[in-house]
Motif scaffolding. Structure first.
Motif, PDB file in Angstrom:
ATOM      1  N   ALA A 181      74.266  38.567 184.019  1.00 36.38           N
ATOM      2  CA  ALA A 181      75.212  39.546 183.463  1.00 36.38           C
ATOM      3  C   ALA A 181      75.670  40.551 184.508  1.00 36.38           C
ATOM      4  N   ASP A 182      75.220  40.388 185.749  1.00 39.55           N
ATOM      5  CA  ASP A 182      75.559  41.304 186.837  1.00 39.55           C
ATOM      6  C   ASP A 182      75.296  42.749 186.435  1.00 39.55           C
ATOM      7  N   LEU A 183      74.086  42.993 185.896  1.00 39.29           N
ATOM      8  CA  LEU A 183      73.742  44.329 185.420  1.00 39.29           C
ATOM      9  C   LEU A 183      73.447  45.269 186.580  1.00 39.29           C
ATOM     10  N   ARG A 184      73.861  46.504 186.422  1.00 36.57           N
ATOM     11  CA  ARG A 184      73.570  47.579 187.373  1.00 36.57           C
ATOM     12  C   ARG A 184      72.966  48.750 186.608  1.00 36.57           C
ATOM     13  N   ASN A 185      72.351  49.678 187.344  1.00 37.97           N
ATOM     14  CA  ASN A 185      71.737  50.852 186.704  1.00 37.97           C
ATOM     15  C   ASN A 185      70.744  50.398 185.630  1.00 37.97           C
ATOM     16  N   VAL A 186      69.880  49.468 186.005  1.00 40.56           N
ATOM     17  CA  VAL A 186      68.974  48.807 185.071  1.00 40.56           C
ATOM     18  C   VAL A 186      67.727  49.663 184.820  1.00 40.56           C
ATOM     19  N   VAL A 187      67.423  49.857 183.544  1.00 44.40           N
ATOM     20  CA  VAL A 187      66.135  50.408 183.135  1.00 44.40           C
ATOM     21  C   VAL A 187      65.322  49.244 182.593  1.00 44.40           C
ATOM     22  N   MET A 188      64.299  48.856 183.325  1.00 43.97           N
ATOM     23  CA  MET A 188      63.509  47.688 182.974  1.00 43.97           C
ATOM     24  C   MET A 188      62.269  48.138 182.225  1.00 43.97           C
ATOM     25  N   HIS A 191      65.286  52.509 186.919  1.00 37.32           N
ATOM     26  CA  HIS A 191      63.966  53.017 186.548  1.00 37.32           C
ATOM     27  C   HIS A 191      63.189  51.883 185.888  1.00 37.32           C
ATOM     28  N   ALA A 192      61.869  51.917 186.018  1.00 34.06           N
ATOM     29  CA  ALA A 192      60.991  50.992 185.305  1.00 34.06           C
ATOM     30  C   ALA A 192      60.145  51.787 184.320  1.00 34.06           C
ATOM     31  N   VAL A 193      59.984  51.246 183.127  1.00 34.71           N
ATOM     32  CA  VAL A 193      59.156  51.887 182.105  1.00 34.71           C
ATOM     33  C   VAL A 193      58.083  50.888 181.671  1.00 34.71           C
ATOM     34  N   PHE A 194      56.831  51.313 181.772  1.00 37.50           N
ATOM     35  CA  PHE A 194      55.698  50.473 181.388  1.00 37.50           C
ATOM     36  C   PHE A 194      55.124  51.032 180.089  1.00 37.50           C
ATOM     37  N   VAL A 195      55.263  50.281 179.006  1.00 39.43           N
ATOM     38  CA  VAL A 195      54.878  50.749 177.680  1.00 39.43           C
ATOM     39  C   VAL A 195      53.469  50.264 177.354  1.00 39.43           C
ATOM     40  N   ASP A 196      52.486  51.143 177.570  1.00 39.16           N
ATOM     41  CA  ASP A 196      51.083  50.833 177.301  1.00 39.16           C
ATOM     42  C   ASP A 196      50.723  49.457 177.862  1.00 39.16           C
ATOM     43  N   SER A 197      51.149  49.226 179.079  1.00 37.94           N
ATOM     44  CA  SER A 197      51.141  47.865 179.615  1.00 37.94           C
ATOM     45  C   SER A 197      50.147  47.664 180.745  1.00 37.94           C
ATOM     46  N   ASN A 198      49.907  46.410 181.047  1.00 36.64           N
ATOM     47  CA  ASN A 198      49.315  46.036 182.321  1.00 36.64           C
ATOM     48  C   ASN A 198      50.338  46.265 183.422  1.00 36.64           C
ATOM     49  N   PRO A 221      60.582  53.771 191.067  1.00 37.35           N
ATOM     50  CA  PRO A 221      60.751  54.911 190.174  1.00 37.35           C
ATOM     51  C   PRO A 221      60.299  54.490 188.777  1.00 37.35           C
ATOM     52  N   ALA A 222      59.249  55.107 188.257  1.00 40.30           N
ATOM     53  CA  ALA A 222      58.627  54.545 187.061  1.00 40.30           C
ATOM     54  C   ALA A 222      58.060  55.610 186.131  1.00 40.30           C
ATOM     55  N   THR A 223      58.024  55.255 184.858  1.00 43.10           N
ATOM     56  CA  THR A 223      57.355  56.040 183.815  1.00 43.10           C
ATOM     57  C   THR A 223      56.337  55.138 183.138  1.00 43.10           C
ATOM     58  N   TYR A 224      55.146  55.680 182.910  1.00 46.05           N
ATOM     59  CA  TYR A 224      54.132  54.959 182.150  1.00 46.05           C
ATOM     60  C   TYR A 224      53.962  55.657 180.810  1.00 46.05           C
ATOM     61  N   LEU A 279      60.157  55.930 170.444  1.00 44.36           N
ATOM     62  CA  LEU A 279      60.195  55.122 171.662  1.00 44.36           C
ATOM     63  C   LEU A 279      61.606  55.093 172.232  1.00 44.36           C
ATOM     64  N   ALA A 280      62.602  54.904 171.381  1.00 41.86           N
ATOM     65  CA  ALA A 280      63.994  54.904 171.860  1.00 41.86           C
ATOM     66  C   ALA A 280      64.348  56.238 172.485  1.00 41.86           C
ATOM     67  N   ARG A 281      63.899  57.336 171.864  1.00 42.49           N
ATOM     68  CA  ARG A 281      64.205  58.666 172.419  1.00 42.49           C
ATOM     69  C   ARG A 281      63.615  58.815 173.830  1.00 42.49           C
ATOM     70  N   LEU A 282      62.400  58.362 174.011  1.00 45.38           N
ATOM     71  CA  LEU A 282      61.767  58.474 175.321  1.00 45.38           C
ATOM     72  C   LEU A 282      62.439  57.572 176.346  1.00 45.38           C
ATOM     73  N   LEU A 283      62.880  56.403 175.924  1.00 50.71           N
ATOM     74  CA  LEU A 283      63.605  55.528 176.843  1.00 50.71           C
ATOM     75  C   LEU A 283      64.931  56.151 177.265  1.00 50.71           C
ATOM     76  N   LEU A 284      65.603  56.794 176.343  1.00 48.73           N
ATOM     77  CA  LEU A 284      66.895  57.417 176.664  1.00 48.73           C
ATOM     78  C   LEU A 284      66.734  58.554 177.660  1.00 48.73           C
ATOM     79  N   GLU A 285      65.556  59.160 177.720  1.00 47.08           N
ATOM     80  CA  GLU A 285      65.327  60.245 178.673  1.00 47.08           C
ATOM     81  C   GLU A 285      65.416  59.786 180.126  1.00 47.08           C
ATOM     82  N   VAL A 286      65.188  58.496 180.372  1.00 45.73           N
ATOM     83  CA  VAL A 286      65.211  58.010 181.759  1.00 45.73           C
ATOM     84  C   VAL A 286      66.525  57.321 182.092  1.00 45.73           C
ATOM     85  N   ALA A 287      67.443  57.254 181.142  1.00 49.35           N
ATOM     86  CA  ALA A 287      68.713  56.538 181.364  1.00 49.35           C
ATOM     87  C   ALA A 287      69.570  57.251 182.410  1.00 49.35           C
TER      88      ALA A 287
END
Length: 225
Positions: A63-70, A93-100, A172-175, A217-225
């Motif tokens: 999809a040729d995505l840019r500005n990706v929050v993974m 940005h990368a977001v790790f949701v209670d993850s390994n 650049p990451a949030t856990y 969860l959506a609200r917290l994800l939007l904070e890093v957009a």
């Protein structure tokens, strides 16, 4: 505008994000929930961990995505961390949701006993945990039943080691730590959080916040957009 690439943990498919995606799109962002090979509607496809990494990279590149929050939840933090490195400057940005998180040369099952790994390998898949194992995680009986009835997870993706291209702490990451599943992150995450590029955010919910607290969860994800 950010492009959210959302990958749920073991046994789950893109459907796991159904209650999160609308809020992201309503805020004007793209949202791309991913079903990994071997799971949900893609069940039956052989998949090692590097297959899962490529699944995620493919979503970004096709999809040729840019500005990706993974976003990676639970097991999927391992392939998401690797994919985040591989997409280079496409990553915002990368977001790790209670993850390994991935460690070079280590796998999801590196902390399992040899007997557990042998049993998993012989079976070929990891079945969803029984219903009683989801108690105290903020889930309804219906939500628990849906997880329990989801796809067995391909064993090879759990036993294959991660391959990092560089130090994970440079991302650049949030856990997001879900406190009903334990008060503190694992020691490898605690070490990563020493980096000034990583931050810790806590959620007062269980290990599956896309079900138990999708709006938060959506609200917290939007904070890093």
């Amino acid at each position: 505008m950010a492009e959210f690439v959302l990958v749920a943990g073991a046994w789950l498919g893109a459907w796991a994000w159904d209650d999160v995606v609308p809020a992201l799109r309503e805020a004007g962002h793209g949202a791309h929930p991913v079903t990994l090979s071997g799971l949900a509607e893609r069940s039956g496809i052989p998949a090692g961990q590097q297959t899962h990494v490529q699944d995620i990279v493919d979503v970004v590149e096709r999809a040729d995505l840019r500005n990706v929050v993974m976003v990676g939840h639970s097991y999927s933090g391992i392939p998401v961390g690797q994919a985040a490195q591989r997409i280079g400057d496409r990553l915002h940005h990368a977001v790790f949701v209670d993850s390994n998180v991935p460690t070079d040369g280590e796998s999801f099952t590196s902390v399992w006993s040899a007997a557990q790994v042998a049993e998993l390998t012989e079976r070929g898949f990891w079945p969803p945990l029984p219903a009683e194992d989801y108690a105290g995680q903020g889930l309804s009986d219906e939500q628990i039943a849906r997880i329990v009835g989801s796809t067995p997870h391909p064993a090879a993706s759990l036993t294959e080691p991660a391959k990092l291209n560089g130090p994970l702490e440079e991302l650049p990451a949030t856990y997001l730590k879900c406190l009903l599943d334990g008060d503190t992150p694992s020691p490898d995450v605690v070490k990563l959080l020493e980096s000034d590029r990583w931050r810790l955010v806590e959620m007062e919910t269980g290990h599956w916040p896309m079900f138990s607290q999708p709006a938060e969860l959506a609200r917290l994800l939007l904070e890093v957009a």
